[in-house]
Design a protein around this motif. Structure first.
Motif, PDB file in Angstrom:
ATOM      1  N   LEU A 204       0.802  -1.219   0.000  1.00  0.00           N
ATOM      2  CA  LEU A 204       0.000   0.000   0.000  1.00  0.00           C
ATOM      3  C   LEU A 204       0.839   1.274   0.000  1.00  0.00           C
ATOM      4  N   ASP A 205       2.137   1.137  -0.149  1.00  0.00           N
ATOM      5  CA  ASP A 205       3.020   2.300   0.015  1.00  0.00           C
ATOM      6  C   ASP A 205       2.722   3.431  -0.963  1.00  0.00           C
ATOM      7  N   PHE A 206       2.270   3.088  -2.164  1.00  0.00           N
ATOM      8  CA  PHE A 206       2.016   4.164  -3.132  1.00  0.00           C
ATOM      9  C   PHE A 206       0.900   5.091  -2.654  1.00  0.00           C
ATOM     10  N   ILE A 207      -0.054   4.543  -1.890  1.00  0.00           N
ATOM     11  CA  ILE A 207      -1.141   5.375  -1.365  1.00  0.00           C
ATOM     12  C   ILE A 207      -0.585   6.407  -0.389  1.00  0.00           C
ATOM     13  N   PHE A 208       0.277   5.948   0.504  1.00  0.00           N
ATOM     14  CA  PHE A 208       0.771   6.828   1.567  1.00  0.00           C
ATOM     15  C   PHE A 208       1.888   7.753   1.084  1.00  0.00           C
ATOM     16  N   ALA A 209       2.725   7.274   0.182  1.00  0.00           N
ATOM     17  CA  ALA A 209       3.732   8.168  -0.395  1.00  0.00           C
ATOM     18  C   ALA A 209       3.040   9.269  -1.197  1.00  0.00           C
ATOM     19  N   GLY A 210       1.977   8.909  -1.896  1.00  0.00           N
ATOM     20  CA  GLY A 210       1.214   9.912  -2.623  1.00  0.00           C
ATOM     21  C   GLY A 210       0.522  10.888  -1.697  1.00  0.00           C
ATOM     22  N   PHE A 211       0.110  10.402  -0.520  1.00  0.00           N
ATOM     23  CA  PHE A 211      -0.557  11.244   0.471  1.00  0.00           C
ATOM     24  C   PHE A 211       0.361  12.389   0.903  1.00  0.00           C
TER      25      PHE A 211
END
Length: 255
Positions: free
Chosen positions: A48-55
């Motif tokens: 799920l890292d892309f969600i949080f890095a994008g956040f």
């Protein structure tokens, strides 16, 4: 380009964060430029890292175009979403195409997200990284912005069951100051410096995390957890790669 898919996906993610009472701490978001291209380079501990890095780019009003393996784009569910958000597929047998697409996005003023470790770190430390992020930043004339994520592995990571509906999970997102490699620099030395900065940010995220229990699977070994050591994790990755290379039982081999 038209943004039909990305905004609803962000809205759904924010709704999920609120419903699960997720404790998200973002520091250093001001380091992400509000205009112009940039390479956002994050550690990788969760699917799920892309969600949080994008956040982390939301305060700057930016949408991040992540580079992700081609198989994610081939999936019947994730594929249309990834293409709709204009992320960049990476075919490891034809890396030049992905590199070219990333350069085009960067030169067009986009933020491109890179997980330089290539695969999830089972040890929850920063693995060795490749120099692709440095080469992209130099070729496009844009900064690199290091990011450290911590806590996302508790939701879904390699070798562990998914716990997407787990409530009250703290997630820390630290954004470092931009790094500006230039033409003529030693790319490998710049990559070593990038990894050192990512490691420093990750250590800060780990040591300031709201929950630091001993003996849990999601803590790195050097902080009292039971995650594999970097050496053990490397051996596990090598065994997994070897298993993928072996022919399926009954499959013929060319002598």
């Amino acid at each position: 380009m038209a943004e039909i898919v990305y905004p609803p996906v962000i809205g759904a993610a924010l709704t999920m964060f609120r419903a699960l009472d997720m404790k998200i701490r973002v520091e250093g978001a001001e380091n992400i430029p509000r205009t112009g291209g940039a390479v956002l380079v994050s550690n990788h501990i969760s699917y799920l890292d892309f969600i949080f890095a994008g956040f982390a780019a939301r305060p700057a009003g930016r949408l991040v175009r992540f580079m992700a393996k081609k198989e994610v784009f081939d999936h019947r569910i994730s594929g249309p979403l990834m293409r709709g958000m204009h992320h960049i597929p990476v075919d490891r047998s034809a890396g030049a195409s992905a590199f070219g697409a990333a350069l085009k996005a960067l030169r067009g003023g986009e933020v491109v997200g890179v997980f330089a470790e290539a695969t999830i770190s089972r040890s929850f430390t920063v693995k060795d990284i490749k120099n692709g992020a440095v080469r992209m930043a130099v070729a496009a004339g844009v900064p690199m912005v290091p990011v450290a994520l911590w806590g996302t592995q508790r939701l879904w990571t390699k070798g562990r069951p998914r716990k997407l509906l787990q409530r009250h999970v703290p997630v820390t997102i630290l954004v470092g100051e931009p790094m500006n490699p230039k033409r003529g620099d030693d790319y490998d030395a710049a990559t070593v410096a990038l990894r050192a900065r990512m490691t420093e940010l990750l250590d800060q995220a780990q040591r300031t995390y709201p929950e630091i229990p001993q003996g849990v699977w999601w803590q790195p070994r050097h902080l009292g957890g039971t995650a594999p050591t970097p050496e053990e994790a490397a051996a596990m990755d090598a065994a997994e790669a070897e298993a993928r290379r072996k022919p399926v039982s009954g499959e013929s081999q060319v002598e």
